[in-house]
Design an enzyme around this catalytic site. Structure first.
Site, PDB file in Angstrom:
ATOM      1  N   LYS A  24     -14.846  -6.709  -6.744  1.00 49.66           N
ATOM      2  CA  LYS A  24     -15.213  -6.891  -5.515  1.00 49.66           C
ATOM      3  C   LYS A  24     -16.874  -6.595  -5.135  1.00 49.66           C
ATOM      4  CE  LYS A  24     -11.028  -4.564  -4.028  1.00 49.66           C
ATOM      5  NZ  LYS A  24     -10.488  -3.251  -3.212  1.00 49.66           N
ATOM      6  N   LYS A  66       0.754  -1.182   0.093  1.00 45.72           N
ATOM      7  CA  LYS A  66       0.079  -0.017   0.070  1.00 45.72           C
ATOM      8  C   LYS A  66       0.873   1.237   0.111  1.00 45.72           C
ATOM      9  CE  LYS A  66      -4.096  -1.592   0.162  1.00 45.72           C
ATOM     10  NZ  LYS A  66      -5.127  -1.051  -1.017  1.00 45.72           N
ATOM     11  N   ASP A 126      -9.561  -0.013  -9.744  1.00 37.92           N
ATOM     12  CA  ASP A 126     -10.310  -0.624  -8.597  1.00 37.92           C
ATOM     13  C   ASP A 126     -11.391   0.371  -8.183  1.00 37.92           C
ATOM     14  OD1 ASP A 126     -11.067  -1.958  -6.485  1.00 37.92           O
ATOM     15  OD2 ASP A 126      -9.404  -1.469  -5.114  1.00 37.92           O
TER      16      ASP A 126
HETATM   17  C1  MUC Z   1      -8.213  -2.030  -1.850  1.00 33.47           C
HETATM   18  O1  MUC Z   1      -7.975  -0.668  -2.313  1.00 33.47           O
HETATM   19  O2  MUC Z   1      -7.607  -2.927  -2.724  1.00 33.47           O
HETATM   20  C2  MUC Z   1      -7.801  -4.648  -0.290  1.00 33.47           C
HETATM   21  C3  MUC Z   1      -6.664  -5.142   0.257  1.00 33.47           C
HETATM   22  C4  MUC Z   1      -5.991  -4.261   1.058  1.00 33.47           C
HETATM   23  O3  MUC Z   1      -4.940  -4.301   1.789  1.00 33.47           O
HETATM   24  O4  MUC Z   1      -6.949  -3.144   1.016  1.00 33.47           O
HETATM   25  C5  MUC Z   1      -8.205  -3.341   0.138  1.00 33.47           C
HETATM   26  C6  MUC Z   1      -8.718  -2.113  -0.441  1.00 33.47           C
HETATM   27 MG    MG Z   2      -7.190  -1.219  -4.221  1.00 33.54          MG
END
Ligand code: MUC
Ligand code: MG
Length: 385
Positions: free
Chosen positions: A285, A181, A261
């Site tokens: 999702k 992230k 996403d």
């Molecule tokens: C996302 O934005 O992908 C999914 C896995 C993670 O660590 O955060 C989420 C949300």
């Molecule tokens: Mg994401």
């Protein structure tokens, strides 16, 4: 079109009407702080939905959120309020197995609210599957696969801790792909952090990154070649969700394949991303698409456009993760694997027997419906006062 339940005895079929829908907010602590570009969590909040049919069968579903109404616009408080006041009343007395009709009814009762709608849709599939003694995947077209390569997300922000965490996952043969992230700090700091991770794990693990909309186009254009040099395999949602044209411009430069996403909720969104050739891969999702049939609809548009599929998550427990796996099991291609590590980041799960993780894969649970059973003691334990 013949009724898909024509072979089921009439007395059972007649009893497939929806008798009640109950929603419960739960907060489950995570094993460590999980930090995204604009939010961080130490507990995951869900709404657990229980649907009871007139025949006595029950089904469960889960609406996940991340950091209140910040990842998407839905919070658990809003999800519960809208289920109780608007979505449930639209469905009581209706046949549970007419999934598309049920979706149309909830769409008529509330705009968007996709996580809330998906939790109900999941519970309907579970209840019908349990009634018929078949897995949810069977209701969705039948399984193509029953195990899924599953990644782990590194999101503490501390590269030393992240390397240690990744090493432990590799040693346990749980995960060999890691999603990092980024976007909570300046790009230079993230690139330095990624260089440390790539240096320590290179050759033994695959890295992808998720900026969760943090960068503008200029920053992304500058950083993507550096990500490519570090061997990053995929960059997820580098730009704000509205900037689909910007994603398309990034894609036309040499760099790293792009995953959509937050910019793909509806089938219409998917069509627009495909039309603008703005992504190489899409993250699927339930909280975005609103139902299992809608998830398959979005996947179908992506497939038709040559866009790869990835099984996304919002850190669901084994309930929400199982629902996704039943959907993913029916897709012909899932080239990028999935990220349903959610049950592993929770300090406790909500089901009697959590999903099985082994050999770098998460495995489709067996048995009717979702194949997982709600643990009522744990539901009570984690339920919000
Ligand atoms: C996302 O934005 O992908 C999914 C896995 C993670 O660590 O955060 C989420 C949300
Ligand atoms: Mg994401």
């Amino acid at each position: 079109m013949p009724d898909s339940l024509a072979l089921v005895p009439a007395d059972l079929r007649n009893d497939l009407s929806i008798h009640s829908i109950r929603s419960t907010i739960v907060d489950v602590p995570t094993v460590r702080r999980h930090k995204l570009s604009s939010l961080s969590v130490t507990a995951q909040s869900y709404v657990i939905v229980e649907v009871t049919l007139a025949n006595g069968a029950t089904g469960i579903g889960e609406a996940a959120t991340l950091g209140g109404p910040r990842w998407s616009e839905e919070s658990v408080e809003a999800i519960k309020a809208n289920i109780d006041a608007h979505l449930a009343p639209a469905l009581i007395g209706q046949p549970a197995h007419r999934f598309e009709s049920a979706s149309a009814l909830v769409d008529g009762a509330a705009r968007r609210n996709n996580a809330a709608k998906a939790a109900i849709d999941t519970a309907l599939h579970d209840a019908v599957g349990r009634t018929l003694g078949i897995p949810v995947a069977q209701l969705l077209g039948g399984t193509v696969r029953d195990s899924f390569p599953v990644l782990w997300t590194l999101a503490s922000g501390d590269p030393g801790q992240e390397i240690e965490e990744a090493e432990a996952k590799l040693a346990a043969r749980l995960h060999d792909t890691f999603k990092v992230k980024i976007g909570a700090q300046a790009p230079a700091a993230d690139l330095a952090r990624l260089a440390r991770l790539a240096g320590a794990l290179g050759g033994r693990a695959r890295l992808i990154v998720d900026a969760n909309q943090a960068w503008d186009e200029t920053t992304a254009a500058r950083c993507l070649p550096a990500l490519a040099d570090l061997g990053v395999a995929l960059v997820e949602q580098p730009l704000p969700a509205w900037n689909i044209a910007g994603l398309a411009r990034l894609r036309s430069r040499p760099g790293v394949p792009i995953m959509a996403d937050e910019c793909v909720f509806s089938a219409h969104d998917m069509l627009e991303v495909a039309r603008q050739a703005a992504a190489d891969v899409v993250s699927l999702k339930l909280v975005k698409h609103g139902s299992l049939p809608n998830l398959k609809r979005v996947a179908g548009i992506a497939e038709a456009a040559g866009i790869g599929l990835y099984g996304g998550c919002l850190l669901e427990s084994s309930i929400g993760a199982a629902a996704h796996l039943h959907g993913f099991a029916t897709l012909r291609e899932l080239a990028w694997g999935c990220e349903h590590f959610g049950p592993q980041i929770l300090t406790g799960d909500l089901v009697v027997e959590p999903l099985r993780f082994a050999d770098f894969c998460v495995h489709l649970p067996e048995g009717p419906g979702l194949g997982v059973t709600l643990d009522r003691d744990r539901l009570r334990h984690y339920a919000r006062g």
